[in-house]
Design a protein around this motif. Structure first.
Motif, short mmCIF file in Angstrom:
data_model
loop_
_atom_site.label_atom_id
_atom_site.label_comp_id
_atom_site.label_asym_id
_atom_site.label_seq_id
_atom_site.Cartn_x
_atom_site.Cartn_y
_atom_site.Cartn_z
N LYS A 177 2.90 14.30 0.43
CA LYS A 177 3.86 13.03 -0.23
C LYS A 177 3.04 12.47 -1.67
O LYS A 177 2.35 11.75 -1.36
CB LYS A 177 4.10 11.99 0.65
CG LYS A 177 4.77 12.40 2.02
CD LYS A 177 6.10 13.07 1.84
CE LYS A 177 6.86 13.90 3.19
NZ LYS A 177 8.27 14.30 3.03
N VAL A 178 3.58 12.89 -2.66
CA VAL A 178 3.14 12.61 -4.07
C VAL A 178 4.23 11.47 -4.69
O VAL A 178 5.35 12.20 -4.83
CB VAL A 178 2.67 13.55 -4.66
CG1 VAL A 178 2.16 12.91 -6.30
CG2 VAL A 178 1.61 14.34 -4.11
N PRO A 179 4.09 10.34 -4.97
CA PRO A 179 4.91 9.53 -5.65
C PRO A 179 5.47 10.20 -7.13
O PRO A 179 4.97 10.78 -7.63
CB PRO A 179 4.34 8.17 -5.85
CG PRO A 179 3.23 8.21 -5.16
CD PRO A 179 2.77 9.62 -4.95
N GLN A 180 6.83 9.93 -7.11
CA GLN A 180 7.74 10.57 -8.31
C GLN A 180 7.34 9.68 -9.40
O GLN A 180 7.05 8.55 -9.29
CB GLN A 180 9.04 10.81 -8.21
CG GLN A 180 9.23 11.88 -6.91
CD GLN A 180 8.63 13.41 -7.23
OE1 GLN A 180 8.85 13.81 -8.31
NE2 GLN A 180 7.83 13.97 -6.26
N GLY A 181 7.69 10.00 -10.68
CA GLY A 181 7.71 9.23 -12.04
C GLY A 181 6.34 9.14 -12.57
O GLY A 181 6.13 8.68 -13.47
N MET A 182 5.16 9.72 -11.91
CA MET A 182 3.90 9.80 -12.48
C MET A 182 3.67 10.98 -13.54
O MET A 182 4.76 12.10 -13.28
CB MET A 182 2.87 10.13 -11.48
CG MET A 182 2.60 8.89 -10.50
SD MET A 182 1.35 9.10 -9.49
CE MET A 182 1.42 7.40 -8.45
N LEU A 227 -3.28 14.34 -7.47
CA LEU A 227 -3.09 13.74 -6.20
C LEU A 227 -2.66 14.81 -4.95
O LEU A 227 -3.30 14.91 -4.04
CB LEU A 227 -1.97 12.81 -6.34
CG LEU A 227 -2.34 11.43 -7.00
CD1 LEU A 227 -1.12 10.50 -7.13
CD2 LEU A 227 -3.45 10.68 -6.13
N ARG A 228 -1.74 15.85 -5.39
CA ARG A 228 -1.48 16.88 -4.60
C ARG A 228 -2.67 17.68 -4.13
O ARG A 228 -3.01 18.07 -3.13
CB ARG A 228 -0.20 17.56 -5.17
CG ARG A 228 0.23 18.94 -4.13
CD ARG A 228 1.27 19.48 -4.89
NE ARG A 228 2.66 18.54 -4.75
CZ ARG A 228 3.17 18.27 -6.06
NH1 ARG A 228 2.26 18.81 -6.98
NH2 ARG A 228 3.93 17.60 -6.20
#
Length: 473
Positions: free
Chosen positions: A98-103, A111-112
């Motif tokens: 789960k990696v935050p979108q928008g980055m 992160l992944r």
């Protein structure tokens, strides 16, 4: 100071990571003396349920091994043969990071990779029982390929790399940063060479890996061409299958009851039914769904004239990707009158096979990033004797011939091909299919010259490799 504090925190983090890493390595070395005979693993760092070739590998391995372990990502449901097998273990499937979108892409990727580097080594070195053979899908190569190579060497397992494409070319197509592409290419090439055997999806890819990358010598028996083939449940279907297909998922894609009811009556095709076209897509830049939409818009005004069907239904199936919402907006803005375009996703591969089995024409928009891979969707279509209209590239000639389908390059090509293929449309209610002379010629050739079976190909190309490795575990 703050900088000193950051350095101390980083040092502490390194110590925390180093301790379990050392334990994993010691455990792996200790396990080298144990036996993995009769056990195999299939590794695909992606949605396992959307990796049909790896599922077919799993089923085939299950027929000759006492136990098969699957390492990959949870997501779509795998095929029934995988779910029903008692000796196939799916407990090592992981959730998607789960990696935050928008980055920015670099941050999201970092992160992944960090999450995967914490999880995958633990599975490959500790959780996965020692196996005689590990079959690894490539791409992706990062981070799994170096981890798999190290795990196999330390634990005494044989690594079979199943080459579907070249991962660095996918990054090039996505316009990723050049340093990242260069690093990925190095990892893919150097660690790829460490495999004990290499399966290639086509002759062209095998030639590239041998000639350009010097990965192996074909004459030394380190590589096999393992063409894709649809499994036995991909077959031609008749109108009697229509209602079952609608109930099992197609009705969730085609939500217009009048359109659904326009195909079949009393178990037979209606004489004025629409033509049914199907394509699969991942909604990414390597498949130009936009060109297909434009071509259908141009065909819309021609339907019902000069021997063309009066209506056309286009089903575009595939899970959501980066361009899905944009393409759906384009479809909505067209205001087509005779062409009905529906998007959705059939969760079961069996339902997808049934949909191909009742379709009149399959369309492939696959644009090979490397020029050395073949679209699995075309293989599936041929499994149901479904004629194909495909975006052409040189390697595609290994699969699509003038006897089995038509290729196109540009929007005018695609539009003209659609018109040619659907001209002289007729429906025999008692027949299994509707037809035009050209479609019937392609379909009859596919019926008379079956594309082949997965079992036969696997038993000839891959089974001997696995048997040899198992004997020497």
């Amino acid at each position: 100071t703050v900088s000193v504090l950051y350095c101390e925190m980083l040092t502490l983090l390194c110590y925390l990571l180093a301790a379990p890493a050392v334990l994993l390595l010691l455990y792996a070395v200790q396990q080298k003396s144990t036996s993995g005979k009769g056990r195999a693993a299939v590794v695909v760092i992606g949605d396992y349920g959307r990796s049909p070739r790896m599922q077919y590998h799993t089923v085939s391995l299950g027929k000759m091994c006492k136990e098969v372990f699957v390492v990959g990502m949870k997501g779509s449901n795998p095929c029934e043969d995988v779910k029903n097998a008692t000796n196939i273990n799916l407990t090592l499937l992981m959730g998607e990071p789960k990696v935050p979108q928008g980055m920015p892409w670099v941050v999201r990727t970092a992160l992944r990779l960090t999450i995967q580097l914490l999880r995958i080594p633990y599975i490959m070195f500790w959780k996965l029982p020692k196996c005689g053979v590990v079959v690894l899908q490539n791409p992706p190569a990062v981070p799994i390929l170096p981890i798999a190579v190290l795990a196999c060497k330390l634990r005494g397992m044989k690594l079979v790399v199943d080459w579907h494409n070249l991962g660095y070319t996918l990054m090039e197509m996505d316009n990723r940063p050049k340093p990242a592409i260069k690093a990925y290419k190095f990892v893919e090439r150097w660690f790829g060479k460490q495999g004990n055997h290499h399966l290639c999806v086509c002759k062209s890819l095998q030639g590239f890996l041998e000639g350009e990358w010097g990965m192996f010598k074909v004459t030394e028996g380190m590589s096999s061409i393992m063409y894709d083939h649809a499994p036995a449940f991909f077959t031609r279907e008749g109108p009697g299958r229509w209602r079952t297909l609608v109930d099992k998922g197609l009705g969730e894609i085609i939500r217009d009851k009048d359109v659904l009811d326009s195909f079949v009556q009393d178990g037979k095709w209606k004489s004025d039914r629409p033509a049914l076209l199907v394509t699969g897509t991942s909604w990414t830049v390597d498949e130009d769904v936009g060109m297909l939409i434009q071509a259908l818009a141009k065909v819309d005004g021609k339907l019902g004239e000069n021997g063309l069907p009066s209506k056309l239904v286009m089903v575009i199936t595939g899970k959501g990707g980066a361009l899905k919402e944009q393409r759906e907006r384009e479809i909505a803005e067209l205001g087509l009158k005779n062409v009905f375009i529906y998007t959705g996703f059939l969760k079961s591969i069996g339902d997808y096979a049934s949909m191909l089995g009742v379709a009149d024409l399959g369309i492939s928009l696959h644009n090979s990033s490397s020029g050395y891979d073949l679209p699995m969707k075309v293989v599936d279509m041929f499994g149901t004797s479904l004629p194909v209209l495909a975006l052409g590239f040189p390697t595609l000639a290994e699969l699509v011939t003038p006897s089995t389908g038509t290729t196109f390059q540009t929007l005018p090509d695609l539009t003209a091909s659609l018109v040619d293929l659907l001209t002289s449309w007729s429906v025999d209610p008692s027949d299994r299919v509707a037809a035009t002379p050209l479609l019937q010629r392609y379909r009859q050739h596919l019926i008379d010259n079956p594309h082949g079976s997965w079992d036969a190909e696997w038993n000839a190309k891959t089974k001997p490799v696995v048997e040899n490795f198992m004997r020497n575990v």
